[in-house]
Design a protein around this motif. Structure first.
Motif, PDB file in Angstrom:
ATOM      1  N   GLY A   1       9.671  -0.335   8.572  1.00 46.97           N
ATOM      2  CA  GLY A   1       9.287   0.992   9.035  1.00 46.97           C
ATOM      3  C   GLY A   1       9.909   2.098   8.204  1.00 46.97           C
ATOM      4  N   GLU A   2      11.123   1.870   7.704  1.00 47.18           N
ATOM      5  CA  GLU A   2      11.767   2.860   6.832  1.00 47.18           C
ATOM      6  C   GLU A   2      10.935   3.098   5.573  1.00 47.18           C
TER       7      GLU A   2
ATOM      8  N   ASP B   1       1.030   9.632  -3.812  1.00 43.63           N
ATOM      9  CA  ASP B   1       1.852  10.821  -3.598  1.00 43.63           C
ATOM     10  C   ASP B   1       3.327  10.551  -3.872  1.00 43.63           C
ATOM     11  N   GLY B   2       3.605   9.571  -4.679  1.00 40.70           N
ATOM     12  CA  GLY B   2       4.983   9.337  -5.081  1.00 40.70           C
ATOM     13  C   GLY B   2       5.534   7.997  -4.675  1.00 40.70           C
ATOM     14  N   GLY B   3       4.779   7.203  -3.902  1.00 44.03           N
ATOM     15  CA  GLY B   3       5.225   5.866  -3.554  1.00 44.03           C
ATOM     16  C   GLY B   3       6.431   5.862  -2.636  1.00 44.03           C
ATOM     17  N   ALA B   4       7.002   4.678  -2.473  1.00 40.12           N
ATOM     18  CA  ALA B   4       8.118   4.509  -1.539  1.00 40.12           C
ATOM     19  C   ALA B   4       9.445   4.947  -2.140  1.00 40.12           C
ATOM     20  N   ASP B   5       9.505   5.111  -3.452  1.00 36.95           N
ATOM     21  CA  ASP B   5      10.707   5.619  -4.115  1.00 36.95           C
ATOM     22  C   ASP B   5      11.925   4.760  -3.800  1.00 36.95           C
TER      23      ASP B   5
ATOM     24  N   PRO C   1       8.715   9.591   3.243  1.00 36.83           N
ATOM     25  CA  PRO C   1       7.775  10.509   2.589  1.00 36.83           C
ATOM     26  C   PRO C   1       7.760  10.312   1.078  1.00 36.83           C
ATOM     27  N   GLY C   2       6.608  10.572   0.480  1.00 37.47           N
ATOM     28  CA  GLY C   2       6.498  10.475  -0.964  1.00 37.47           C
ATOM     29  C   GLY C   2       7.197  11.638  -1.648  1.00 37.47           C
ATOM     30  N   ALA C   3       7.243  11.573  -2.968  1.00 37.41           N
ATOM     31  CA  ALA C   3       7.938  12.610  -3.729  1.00 37.41           C
ATOM     32  C   ALA C   3       7.333  13.982  -3.480  1.00 37.41           C
ATOM     33  N   LEU C   4       6.005  14.064  -3.411  1.00 35.02           N
ATOM     34  CA  LEU C   4       5.349  15.348  -3.203  1.00 35.02           C
ATOM     35  C   LEU C   4       5.632  15.892  -1.811  1.00 35.02           C
ATOM     36  N   GLU C   5       5.566  15.001  -0.831  1.00 31.68           N
ATOM     37  CA  GLU C   5       5.805  15.443   0.547  1.00 31.68           C
ATOM     38  C   GLU C   5       7.253  15.874   0.743  1.00 31.68           C
ATOM     39  N   ARG C   6       8.203  15.145   0.117  1.00 30.10           N
ATOM     40  CA  ARG C   6       9.612  15.515   0.262  1.00 30.10           C
ATOM     41  C   ARG C   6       9.874  16.882  -0.362  1.00 30.10           C
ATOM     42  N   ALA C   7       9.141  17.183  -1.428  1.00 30.26           N
ATOM     43  CA  ALA C   7       9.343  18.472  -2.084  1.00 30.26           C
ATOM     44  C   ALA C   7       8.534  19.592  -1.430  1.00 30.26           C
TER      45      ALA C   7
ATOM     46  N   GLU D   1       0.828  -1.206   0.000  1.00 29.28           N
ATOM     47  CA  GLU D   1       0.000   0.000   0.000  1.00 29.28           C
ATOM     48  C   GLU D   1       0.862   1.256   0.000  1.00 29.28           C
ATOM     49  N   ARG D   2       1.968   1.219   0.753  1.00 27.90           N
ATOM     50  CA  ARG D   2       2.858   2.382   0.761  1.00 27.90           C
ATOM     51  C   ARG D   2       3.502   2.577  -0.602  1.00 27.90           C
ATOM     52  N   ALA D   3       3.895   1.487  -1.252  1.00 20.66           N
ATOM     53  CA  ALA D   3       4.537   1.596  -2.556  1.00 20.66           C
ATOM     54  C   ALA D   3       3.570   2.111  -3.614  1.00 20.66           C
TER      55      ALA D   3
END
Length: 573
Positions: free
Chosen positions: A302-303, A98-102, A308-314, A92-94
């Motif tokens: 947990g990591e 909002d950009g996935g787990a990257d 954070p997703g790509a959008l949140e990191r930016a 689900e996180r991947a």
């Protein structure tokens, strides 16, 4: 993460603890009953008394056997569900919008498989450890009642063994973390090589890639060996401590019997319990090692979950967001790129540079907010629209859309609920698509994917194979296009959907695509003349001008074909 694993099947975990405890108590009663049988036979010498104690002993064996079998089943359910919950959390996180787990696919696979299994395994051993603690308490109570000195030796000895093993197990945690990282690297390298095997062979780089994987694999093996050796050394030390502990108990019991402080029956019970205690002690001494490995795996998982997703990191994601706009026009602007798609129209985009096509697709998919492009839907900045609402309105089908290792039917509509009375789509060829949504049926028709099913022996139930390897490149592309069209998104962006199909098939797909998407906003990033000829508007994005800004030219396909040499060179080949 570990708390969530234990909460996944509380009922089964509790049941496993109860049944395992019943089994362990039954096991601890065996030497007690044997001692009582011997004592009764010696004291009374009656066959009836002996037979009665033997019946009690048989009943005890029946209870402990049944409780173990049922407890093992409950424990297995709890372990499997715990691992499943952890795997779902990673997936689900991947897949978050909002950009996935990257992270690399191989790394995610390692965390969702082996790490999740380690966390699940902890649930099972904790259930066994609860039973072991209860059995130790019961055995200690009996021994203290029989002999306070012997009982105190058992309690203190057990504490020393468990504490010493816990201290030693910290080495396992450190080496387990290193081993898990090395294994993830090897998995990632293997996945990359398998996926690009044909390309590597064509470039003559297969041998070099094999050497690189061999080196990574050897590092993983060495890390695993070190972790296993550490665990084996700790296990050996724990076994030695338990052996010394049990030897002292046996010696003390024998001395008490010689002095007359213990009777014959009690001596048999004490020695039997001393042997029995190796089981619970072994379970408890094994718990710290398994727990440390599970904690290391939980941290790795947990990591992923906390990343954070790509959008949140930016810093571009609005947690609340605005309501989705009613108007569904799409625009992409920035660095000289100006692409506008009117609501309900089919718009073509021709990019001279492949990287510009990738930038536009990634920007609309909200996979990148550092590309310098701003996406607006109905005039609203896509970054301010609620992410779930945006995902329900806008779909981007990239050029390299994955084909699942499943049947054609499951690839076409993997999450669909079958209709009670499926209707046949326009254009025929879909009669064999029983029990599938009408949208998926129409998508298959538009992408000319029904022809794929008709050409295979099992039709829509034919297996696509891993990464769709049982299909040709054109068939994989048509199946992926059919799946994108089946979503029936209000705004759809397709990136090079027909590069692997022949010109005649491309003409059929282009005509059907226009009919199917009539009245919906559609952007096609392509150089296919068949598709561009059916677009209402075409935008040429030329980023080769030598400046920081791209040159954009807008018109119809015929206008650009007649008046723009760059466009003509890109389309007419």
């Amino acid at each position: 993460m570990i708390r969530a694993a234990f909460s996944a099947r509380r009922e089964d975990f509790a049941l496993a603890c109860l049944l395992y405890t019943t089994h362990q108590l039954g096991e601890s009663m065996v030497p007690v009953l044997v001692g009582a049988t011997i004592a009764g036979a010696v004291a009374q010498g009656a066959a009836v008394s002996l037979a009665l104690w033997l019946l009690v002993l048989a009943a005890d064996f029946a209870v402990l056997s049944l409780s173990y079998r049922l407890g093992a089943r409950a424990s297995a359910r709890a372990k499997q569900q715990a691992g499943h919950v952890v795997r779902l959390a990673v997936v689900e996180r991947a897949l978050r919008q909002d950009g996935g787990a990257d992270l690399a696919p191989g790394d995610l696979l390692s965390r969702a498989s082996s790490d999740a299994d380690r966390v699940g395994a902890l649930v099972g051993i904790v259930a066994s450890s609860v039973a072991a603690v209860v059995a130790l308490i019961a055995a200690s109570t009996f021994l203290i009642a029989a002999s306070p000195l012997l009982g105190c030796m058992i309690v203190l000895g057990a504490l020393v063994v468990v504490i010493a093993t816990s201290v030693l197990s910290r080495q396992v945690a450190t080496r387990a973390g290193v081993e898990q990282v090395a294994t993830a690297d090897a998995t990632l390298a293997a996945a990359d090589i398998v996926r690009g095997l044909r390309t590597l062979a064509g470039l003559g780089a297969a041998t070099a890639s094999a050497e690189r994987y061999r080196s990574i694999s050897r590092r993983a093996v060495r890390s695993s060996e070190r972790a296993v050796w550490a665990e084996a050394e700790i296990g050996g030390i724990a076994a030695l401590l338990s052996g010394v502990y049990l030897t002292l108990i046996a010696g003390a019991g024998g001395w008490l019997a010689l002095t007359g402080s213990l009777g014959l029956g009690s001596l048999v019970s004490v020695l039997g319990l001393a042997v029995f205690l190796t089981g619970p002690l072994g379970t408890l001494t094994g718990l710290p090692g398994v727990a440390q490995r599970a904690i290391a795996s939980a941290r790795r998982i947990g990591e992923v979950l906390e990343r954070p997703g790509a959008l949140e990191r930016a810093g571009a994601l609005d947690a609340g967001g605005t309501a989705p706009p009613r108007e569904l026009a799409l625009s992409i602007t920035g660095d000289g790129i100006v692409v506008g798609a009117a609501e309900g129209e089919l718009t073509g985009v021709v990019c001279v540079r492949h990287e510009d096509a990738d930038r536009i697709a990634a920007a609309v998919a909200l996979e990148s907010v550092t590309s310098g492009l701003v996406v607006r839907v109905g005039g609203a900045d896509a970054r301010t629209v609620r992410i779930d609402d945006y995902g329900s309105q806008v779909l981007v089908a990239p050029h390299d859309s994955a084909v699942l290792d499943a049947t054609l039917r499951e690839n076409l509509d993997p999450l669909a609920e079958p209709e009670l009375e499926p209707q046949k789509a326009q254009g025929a060829g879909n009669a064999r698509l029983d029990g599938i949504t009408d949208r998926a049926r129409r998508g298959a028709w538009a992408a000319f994917a029904d022809e794929i099913a008709e050409s295979l022996p099992d039709g829509w139930d034919s297996a696509a194979g891993e990464f769709g390897r049982r299909l040709s490149g054109g068939q994989r592309q048509r199946l992926a296009l059919a799946r994108a069209l089946a979503v029936d998104a209000p705004v759809l962006v397709l990136q090079e959907p027909t590069t692997a199909v022949d010109p005649a098939t491309a003409e059929v797909i282009a005509e059907r695509l226009r009919d199917l998407r009539s009245g919906s906003t559609t952007v096609v990033i392509t150089t296919s003349a068949a598709l561009l000829a059916r677009c209402d508007t075409v935008v040429l994005v030329d980023g080769t001008s030598g400046t920081d800004s791209a040159r954009c030219t807008r018109g119809t396909h015929d206008e650009l074909l007649a008046g723009d040499t760059v466009y003509r060179a890109m389309v007419v080949r």
